[in-house]
Design a protein around this motif. Sequence first.
Motif, PDB file in Angstrom:
ATOM      1  N   GLU A 161       0.825  -1.209   0.000  1.00  0.00           N
ATOM      2  CA  GLU A 161       0.000   0.000   0.000  1.00  0.00           C
ATOM      3  C   GLU A 161       0.858   1.257   0.000  1.00  0.00           C
ATOM      4  N   VAL A 162       1.917   1.253   0.793  1.00  0.00           N
ATOM      5  CA  VAL A 162       2.811   2.415   0.855  1.00  0.00           C
ATOM      6  C   VAL A 162       3.504   2.624  -0.480  1.00  0.00           C
ATOM      7  N   VAL A 163       4.031   1.552  -1.053  1.00  0.00           N
ATOM      8  CA  VAL A 163       4.719   1.665  -2.341  1.00  0.00           C
ATOM      9  C   VAL A 163       3.752   2.151  -3.419  1.00  0.00           C
ATOM     10  N   LEU A 164       2.546   1.608  -3.442  1.00  0.00           N
ATOM     11  CA  LEU A 164       1.567   2.034  -4.443  1.00  0.00           C
ATOM     12  C   LEU A 164       1.238   3.516  -4.311  1.00  0.00           C
TER      13      LEU A 164
ATOM     14  N   VAL B 119       4.241  10.014  -7.318  1.00  0.00           N
ATOM     15  CA  VAL B 119       5.389  10.422  -8.132  1.00  0.00           C
ATOM     16  C   VAL B 119       5.030  10.355  -9.611  1.00  0.00           C
ATOM     17  N   LEU B 120       4.306   9.313 -10.005  1.00  0.00           N
ATOM     18  CA  LEU B 120       3.904   9.165 -11.408  1.00  0.00           C
ATOM     19  C   LEU B 120       3.082  10.369 -11.875  1.00  0.00           C
TER      20      LEU B 120
ATOM     21  N   VAL C 289       5.842  13.179 -12.561  1.00  0.00           N
ATOM     22  CA  VAL C 289       6.983  12.939 -13.443  1.00  0.00           C
ATOM     23  C   VAL C 289       6.571  13.119 -14.896  1.00  0.00           C
ATOM     24  N   GLN C 290       7.412  13.810 -15.657  1.00  0.00           N
ATOM     25  CA  GLN C 290       7.119  14.035 -17.064  1.00  0.00           C
ATOM     26  C   GLN C 290       7.998  13.192 -17.992  1.00  0.00           C
ATOM     27  N   ASP C 291       9.136  12.736 -17.512  1.00  0.00           N
ATOM     28  CA  ASP C 291      10.041  11.919 -18.320  1.00  0.00           C
ATOM     29  C   ASP C 291       9.365  10.588 -18.645  1.00  0.00           C
TER      30      ASP C 291
ATOM     31  N   LEU D  65       7.866   3.509 -13.535  1.00  0.00           N
ATOM     32  CA  LEU D  65       6.940   3.605 -12.402  1.00  0.00           C
ATOM     33  C   LEU D  65       5.650   2.834 -12.673  1.00  0.00           C
ATOM     34  N   ALA D  66       5.149   2.918 -13.893  1.00  0.00           N
ATOM     35  CA  ALA D  66       3.932   2.175 -14.245  1.00  0.00           C
ATOM     36  C   ALA D  66       4.175   0.672 -14.137  1.00  0.00           C
TER      37      ALA D  66
END
Length: 65
Positions: free
Chosen positions: A12-15, A21-22, A25-27, A34-35
């Motif tokens: 849950e924390v990682v998700l 962050v996703l 993030v534009q890169d 990340l996806a």
Amino acid sequence: MSSVPLQGEAAEVVLGEAQAVLAMVQDEERRARLADLIAAVRDGEVSEDDADALAELLELGLHTG
């Protein structure tokens, strides 16, 4: 290739962190990693391929609090 199970509160924390962050993030390469990490966590296992993205996410979290 080996994988590490990730479930419960840790997942849950990682998700939550990865999705936050996703959203910022534009890169495109970083967004793709990340996806992939999000998909792996939802599947309950993080592979070696996703470990780098997870490490970057954890490092970012440590630096930003």
